[in-house]
Enzyme design. Structure first.
Site, PDB file in Angstrom:
ATOM      1  N   HIS A   9       0.874  -1.325   0.121  1.00 48.85           N
ATOM      2  CA  HIS A   9      -0.022   0.107   0.122  1.00 48.85           C
ATOM      3  C   HIS A   9       0.910   1.067   0.065  1.00 48.85           C
ATOM      4  CE1 HIS A   9      -3.087   2.808   1.897  1.00 48.85           C
ATOM      5  NE2 HIS A   9      -3.725   2.354   0.868  1.00 48.85           N
TER       6      HIS A   9
ATOM      7  N   TYR B 186      -8.855  14.346  -4.390  1.00 45.35           N
ATOM      8  CA  TYR B 186      -8.491  13.854  -3.090  1.00 45.35           C
ATOM      9  C   TYR B 186      -7.326  14.734  -2.438  1.00 45.35           C
ATOM     10  CZ  TYR B 186     -10.572   9.260  -4.047  1.00 45.35           C
ATOM     11  OH  TYR B 186     -11.362   8.021  -4.576  1.00 45.35           O
TER      12      TYR B 186
ATOM     13  N   HIS C 164      -7.532  12.874   2.357  1.00 47.90           N
ATOM     14  CA  HIS C 164      -6.836  11.806   2.085  1.00 47.90           C
ATOM     15  C   HIS C 164      -5.574  11.593   2.459  1.00 47.90           C
ATOM     16  CE1 HIS C 164      -5.468   8.066  -0.537  1.00 47.90           C
ATOM     17  NE2 HIS C 164      -6.395   7.491   0.137  1.00 47.90           N
TER      18      HIS C 164
END
Length: 778
Positions: free
Chosen positions: A514, A547, A677
């Site tokens: 990630h 975002y 975000h």
């Protein structure tokens, strides 16, 4: 846990040395101050507490799933807020439904699987699985009822007043009905495929989130009804604009030629593009179903929609030879995943609902009858109408000042000092995309390495990496095939990159990758130099405009050397267990974060004892907060007197403001035009000046999965100007009384209201996004 020591101190020492110069204007940044708690009386209808009385007495945390639903309540509030431009309210109605669909697929499906598997023990807050499931369903129904009320009673009438009339088929004028029926025969009828159920035809597969009609039919003179399913095509427009405009309604009728006494037909009116009368495709098909079943008697028609579990079931495919094969197998499996919920239109007969629920293996508790649209995501088409007067002013990201020189290569600009960019206020194309694009073309670049978790279909990153590989550069790309709902796209990208000669890896076994990082290795003089970009968000050009995210460009060896090791971990068989400056999950991130929190706890104790002039200070911004160990460490810091401020956009399991446990912790959620975000973290480190403390940007939230089951990266921010930029974000969010919500000890979120007399251009009134947009323009 022991306080942070050893190599962590190296980060602190480097950071303090770098932060020594004062800001360019000579002023010392003001310490962060907290606004007073919001007045609940100014927040509209009182939200429902998510700290349920049926949870374990004295529970120290909120339930994750119920907190997640409360986040969606804040999204719905944007659709109900009359201060939000009208078409943006329409968009938030669609976003609310999309978010809720994802919740049902992920969380409701997972909980039902737990119960079927006999793993129905209490959750971390003590709530039994059955109680939690019932509460989730009740909350979803409550929220959807509020959504329907907002649409029918407020948004739809407001649209009509603006010349955007969303009408029912039954309310069409005769000329309109004739036109839409003819349009249907030419454009829709050939696409439809009615599927009947009888001894020769099995019950059809109902795909996830598809819009359907269940139809009961009878042959004249034959007693037993038949069932048929008609799927509403998603490939067609869902809102059909009628060319007719009733006289006197204004807008689209201007300049039209006469038709009948009560009608006009629009001819080439440019101003009409963002106005008019629209009818839903579902309504059009419903009133023309007799064309699909000639000679049959239609007894009942019910719209319905099915939501399926998003998690593939474990099975023999888990032993696939490689991750690519496994993901492709799981994608096939997901398509046929178990149904977890069915929504129907109101008034459906028990007979028809029972037939559908039996075929889908759903119980009565899994069925929701809903009036109105059933699927509000179709409203995206209305939200995108060309009506600038009903939308937020268009925002064009500015080119970061440090990168404004397009005549000089980006690597020369980075060598002058670290560059921190903040999207979407600053351009993603002029920073992250430029970084990889220039690297692909630069003859002195030897290697490019990058992680791709999510990106767009037309990603410039993929095309740049392909160009670099075809030019003979060493290209290594970590493509995370298991990025939920983006698996198919990432499989395609991986295959394209491999075909071009890039080295493609799919991550570390057992861990989802990630982290957001890119590394460029460049030949310079007699040696080589590494350049890195480390971000908080995906390499996704489109979401970078929606975002808020941060990206740091650096060629500081203290950081880039660790980025080299990070990529070795991702693409090779490295067992790297130490990093000099980066915090990497699951290697050292959680331990280091906990150590940094404990150090602030000790500072607070010393402050309380009169041994330190500065109190402990922790500021953290993230999307979600759920890790229990980090939560308990923060509680300990609060009990010691440390000042803890958490900006958590989504769900938060930590309970703030509880006397004797978390009274020094505040949790603030900012929800608005952009999706918050970015993740960053600040620790006071015994310094009064925030710029002299420690700052990190990260790809990870403080959640168990991020800290333990994913490869994540947090990078120290050492440059004083970059730290000042992070501190300014904190100040804007602290002052926000427009888009900010305070989390109370019982789980209620209360929206702030600007103080009386606040200037229209003040951060309190403009909110976080308005303030940062204005400041980005200079």
């Amino acid at each position: 846990m022991t306080p942070v020591a050893g190599r962590t101190n190296k980060v602190a020492e480097v950071g303090r040395a770098a932060a020594a110069p004062a800001p360019s204007n000579g002023a010392t940044p003001a310490a962060v101050s907290l606004p007073p708690p919001a007045d609940p009386a100014l927040a509209g209808p009182a939200p429902v507490s998510i700290f349920r009385p049926d949870a374990e007495p004295g529970s120290r945390v909120f339930n994750r799933d119920l907190s997640w639903l409360e986040f969606n309540r804040r999204v719905l509030a944007l659709a109900r807020d009359e201060r939000t431009p009208l078409l943006e309210r329409v968009k938030f109605l669609a976003i609310f439904s999309s978010n809720l669909d994802e919740f049902v697929m992920k969380r409701l499906g997972a909980l039902k699987r737990r119960m079927v598997a006999g793993l129905a023990g209490p959750d971390q807050d003590g709530l039994a699985a059955r109680v939690l499931l019932d509460t989730m369903r009740a909350t979803i129904r409550e929220l959807q009822s509020a959504q329907t009320g907002a649409y029918e009673n407020a948004v739809r009438p407001a649209l009509a007043r603006e010349g955007i009339d969303l009408v029912e088929y039954a309310d069409l004028l005769p000329g309109e009905r004739a036109w839409i029926d003819d349009w249907y025969r030419r454009n829709v009828f050939p696409v439809l495929t009615p599927l009947s159920v009888d001894p020769g035809h099995r019950f059809p597969f109902i795909s996830n989130l598809s819009r359907n009609f269940g139809v009961l039919l009878a042959e004249p003179g034959v007693g037993e009804p038949l069932f048929a399913r008609v799927k509403i095509p998603s490939v067609l427009t869902q809102w059909v604009r009628l060319p007719w405009q009733p006289a006197g309604r204004g807008g689209a009728g201007d300049g039209a030629a006469g038709r009948n006494a009560d009608e006009t037909i629009v001819i080439g009116v440019v101003g009409a593009l963002g106005r008019g009368r629209f009818v839903n495709l579902r309504d059009v098909i419903k009133h023309n179903l007799d064309d699909l079943f000639p000679g049959m008697e239609i007894l009942e028609v019910v719209p319905f929609r099915v939501t399926r579990d998003s998690e593939p079931q474990a099975g023999e495919d888990d032993d696939a030879d490689n991750l690519l094969d496994l993901v492709e197998a799981q994608l096939r499996q997901r398509r046929f995943a178990e149904a977890v919920r069915m929504e129907t239109g109101p008034g459906a007969s028990a007979r028809l609902v029972r037939h559908l629920s039996e075929e889908l293996e759903l119980g009565p508790e899994d069925i929701d009858a809903r009036p109105g649209l059933l699927d509000y995501t179709t409203l995206t088409e209305i939200a995108e109408l060309p009506r600038a007067d009903l939308q937020w002013p268009r925002w064009t990201p500015v080119i970061p000042r440090r990168l404004a020189d397009t005549q000089t290569d980006i690597f020369s600009l980075i060598r002058k000092g670290d560059i921190l960019v903040h999207h979407p206020f600053e351009s993603f194309a002029a920073s992250a995309e430029r970084f990889i694009s220039e690297a692909a073309r630069d003859p002195d670049v030897l290697a490019i390495k990058q992680t791709i978790y999510r990106t767009s279909r037309d990603s410039t990153f993929v095309s740049s990496l392909i160009r670099a590989a075809e030019a003979g550069k060493q290209v290594a790309c970590l493509v995370e095939l298991r990025a939920r709902f983006d698996e198919q796209r990432n499989v395609k990208f991986a295959q394209m990159l491999e075909k071009a000669g890039a080295h493609v890896a799919y991550g570390v076994v057992g861990l989802k990758t990630h982290c957001k990082a890119a590394l460029v290795v460049r030949k310079e003089g007699s040696g080589i130099r590494s350049y890195a970009h480390i971000g908080t968000g995906n390499y996704h050009p489109r979401t970078a405009q929606l975002y808020t995210d941060l990206g740091l460009f650096t060629c500081n060896p203290a950081i880039t050397d660790d980025v080299v090791e990070l990529f070795n971990l991702l693409t090779g068989r490295s067992r790297q267990d130490t990093f000099e400056t980066l915090l990497v999950a699951p290697v050292n991130m959680k331990q280091r974060f906990i150590g940094l929190i404990e150090r602030e706890t000790e500072t607070a104790r010393r402050f309380a004892a009169g041994k330190s002039p500065v109190n402990g200070r922790i500021i953290a911004k993230m999307n979600a907060m759920a890790d229990q160990e980090v939560t308990e460490t923060l509680y300990e810091a609060s009990c010691a007197g440390a000042e803890v401020t958490l900006f958590v956009r989504g769900f938060c399991c930590l309970r703030p403001g509880v006397k004797g446990m978390s009274e020094n912790i505040r949790v603030i959620s900012v929800v608005g035009r952009f999706l918050e975000h970015s993740r960053f973290f600040h620790f006071g480190a015994g310094r009064a000046d925030p710029l002299m403390g420690e700052w990190y940007i990260a790809s990870a939230d403080w959640m168990y999965r991020n800290l333990n089951n994913r490869v994540e990266a947090a990078c120290p921010v050492l440059d004083p100007a970059s730290r000042a930029k992070l501190h300014r974000i904190v100040q804007a969010m602290m002052a926000d009384s427009r888009k900010a919500w305070d989390l109370l000890p019982d789980g209620t979120y209360v929206q702030r209201s600007p103080p009386p007399g606040a200037a229209p251009d003040s951060p309190a009134v403009l909110g976080t996004f308005g303030t940062l947009m204005r400041e980005a323009l200079g």
